[in-house]
Design a protein around this motif. Structure first.
Motif, short mmCIF file in Angstrom:
data_model
loop_
_atom_site.label_atom_id
_atom_site.label_comp_id
_atom_site.label_asym_id
_atom_site.label_seq_id
_atom_site.Cartn_x
_atom_site.Cartn_y
_atom_site.Cartn_z
N ASN A 63 0.76 -1.44 -0.12
CA ASN A 63 -0.04 0.11 0.01
C ASN A 63 0.99 1.35 -0.01
N LEU A 64 2.10 1.24 0.00
CA LEU A 64 2.88 2.25 0.20
C LEU A 64 3.21 3.17 -1.17
N ASN A 65 3.08 2.87 -2.28
CA ASN A 65 3.04 3.50 -3.61
C ASN A 65 2.12 4.47 -3.69
N GLU A 66 0.86 4.19 -3.45
CA GLU A 66 -0.24 5.26 -3.32
C GLU A 66 -0.04 5.90 -2.51
N LEU A 67 0.36 5.90 -1.20
CA LEU A 67 0.51 6.88 0.03
C LEU A 67 1.63 7.76 -0.53
N LEU A 68 2.83 7.12 -0.93
CA LEU A 68 3.96 7.95 -1.17
C LEU A 68 3.49 8.96 -2.23
N VAL A 69 2.64 8.57 -3.40
CA VAL A 69 2.27 9.64 -4.42
C VAL A 69 1.49 10.80 -3.95
N GLN A 70 0.86 10.69 -2.97
CA GLN A 70 -0.07 11.59 -2.31
C GLN A 70 0.79 12.45 -1.53
N PHE A 71 1.79 11.79 -0.54
CA PHE A 71 2.49 12.63 0.32
C PHE A 71 3.43 13.39 -0.65
N LYS A 72 3.90 13.21 -1.78
CA LYS A 72 4.84 13.74 -2.57
C LYS A 72 4.49 14.88 -2.85
N GLU A 73 2.97 14.93 -3.41
CA GLU A 73 2.00 15.99 -4.15
C GLU A 73 1.79 17.09 -2.93
N VAL A 74 1.66 16.77 -1.53
CA VAL A 74 1.55 17.62 -0.63
C VAL A 74 2.73 18.33 -0.17
N VAL A 75 4.02 17.90 -0.23
CA VAL A 75 5.08 18.57 0.03
C VAL A 75 6.16 18.82 -1.32
N ARG A 76 5.42 19.06 -2.51
CA ARG A 76 6.16 19.49 -3.44
C ARG A 76 6.74 20.66 -3.74
N THR A 77 6.40 21.58 -2.77
CA THR A 77 6.87 23.03 -2.59
C THR A 77 8.14 23.01 -2.10
N ILE A 78 8.93 21.99 -1.55
CA ILE A 78 10.24 21.88 -1.00
C ILE A 78 11.26 22.24 -2.25
N ASN A 79 12.14 23.08 -2.28
CA ASN A 79 13.05 23.06 -3.56
C ASN A 79 14.21 22.01 -3.12
N GLU A 80 13.91 20.83 -2.94
CA GLU A 80 14.90 19.77 -2.53
C GLU A 80 14.29 18.59 -3.10
N PRO A 81 14.99 17.92 -4.06
CA PRO A 81 14.37 16.53 -4.39
C PRO A 81 14.41 15.70 -3.18
N SER A 82 13.16 14.93 -3.08
CA SER A 82 12.86 13.69 -2.27
C SER A 82 13.21 12.44 -2.49
N TYR A 83 13.75 11.60 -1.92
CA TYR A 83 14.32 10.09 -1.91
C TYR A 83 13.44 9.29 -1.10
N LEU A 84 12.99 8.11 -1.61
CA LEU A 84 12.26 6.90 -1.03
C LEU A 84 13.43 6.30 -0.22
N CYS A 85 12.95 6.14 1.05
CA CYS A 85 14.01 5.23 1.99
C CYS A 85 14.10 3.85 1.51
N ASP A 86 15.36 3.38 1.15
CA ASP A 86 15.27 2.26 0.57
C ASP A 86 15.45 0.95 1.54
N ASN A 87 15.30 1.32 3.01
CA ASN A 87 15.23 0.20 3.69
C ASN A 87 14.37 0.52 4.77
N LEU A 88 13.21 0.04 4.55
CA LEU A 88 11.95 0.35 5.48
C LEU A 88 11.82 -0.26 6.76
N HIS A 89 12.14 0.40 7.69
CA HIS A 89 12.42 -0.35 9.08
C HIS A 89 12.16 0.73 10.22
#
Length: 251
Positions: free
Chosen positions: A77-103
């Motif tokens: 279920n993370l993909n859909e959640l991440l898409v919506q989260f990124k849309e909310v914080v898109r105003t940050i002038n710095e690229p976001s990265y997916l954490c590669d080891n979810l823990h």
């Protein structure tokens, strides 16, 4: 060319006692000014290879960066959640990265000497093998920075039920850390799973969006993450991975 390639050959101690021995001319000292050297115990860290990330402490041979954690086993279920989260914080002038080891961390990152690895990991297994497996769930969104303020993380905080079991795990591991004179976990830990990160300190800006992000997390079951059963604790020691089973009969 290495400086070791320049070998000088000298006569024996009896040269001055015999006129028949011809003294060999001394070779000029080698010019090592153009030879680049790296100390044997140093390591060059290139942030460009890690999306700008910097080490919290320098790499030293014989020191093994170590931490224990709960691996999140479900990504559905993370993909859909991440898409919506990124849309909310898109105003940050710095690229976001997916954490590669979810823990979820249950120790700080500590430094372990090589000769202690076997004893430490054995003690770790003994300390948690009787603890119950449990259901892991999340209840809210939070934002964190690392201690150096060089990275910002968007994370999911665990629910109260999960925290009860996670506290038992950290208390057991803290006892082991104390035996080895290593730093224990935080006094009042905020158990969370980081899912996105940015270089720099963006905590204040992202915090303004927390209410909206929490609304996305809770709005319907298709986006909200389901609980998952946790049956083990993982530990990374340098490039080695260990898994310690919980008592699945107790949960």
């Amino acid at each position: 060319m290495s400086g070791l390639s320049y070998l000088c050959e000298y006569g024996g101690s009896d040269e001055s006692e015999s006129e028949e021995v011809t003294k060999k001319p001394k070779l000029p000292p080698p010019d090592l000014s153009k030879i680049s050297t790296i100390p044997i115990d140093s390591h060059l860290d290139d942030p460009d290879q890690h999306n700008g990330r910097l080490r919290s402490f320098p790499h030293i041979r014989g020191n093994w960066a170590t931490y224990a954690y709960i691996q999140y086993p479900q990504y559905d279920n993370l993909n859909e959640l991440l898409v919506q989260f990124k849309e909310v914080v898109r105003t940050i002038n710095e690229p976001s990265y997916l954490c590669d080891n979810l823990h979820i961390s249950v120790t700080k990152t500590i430094v372990l000497k090589y000769h202690l690895i076997s004893e430490f990991t054995t003690s770790l297994q003994d300390s948690i093998k009787s603890l119950e497996s449990f259901e892991l769930g999340f209840q809210s969104v939070a934002v964190y920075t690392n201690e150096e303020k060089t990275r910002t993380f968007l994370a999911l905080k665990t629910d109260h039920f999960s925290k009860k079991y996670l506290l038992k795990i950290t208390e057991s591991i803290d006892a082991v850390l104390s035996e080895f004179s290593l730093p224990k976990f935080y006094e009042d830990p905020s158990f969370h799973m980081s899912i996105l990160w940015w270089n720099g300190d963006w905590k204040n800006i992202i915090s303004e969006k927390i209410e909206e992000l929490n609304g996305i997390l809770m709005k319907d079951s298709e986006v909200a993450l389901n609980t998952v059963t946790i049956k083990k604790v993982d530990c990374k020691v340098g490039n080695r991975f260990y898994q310690f089973c919980l008592d699945c009969n107790g949960g």
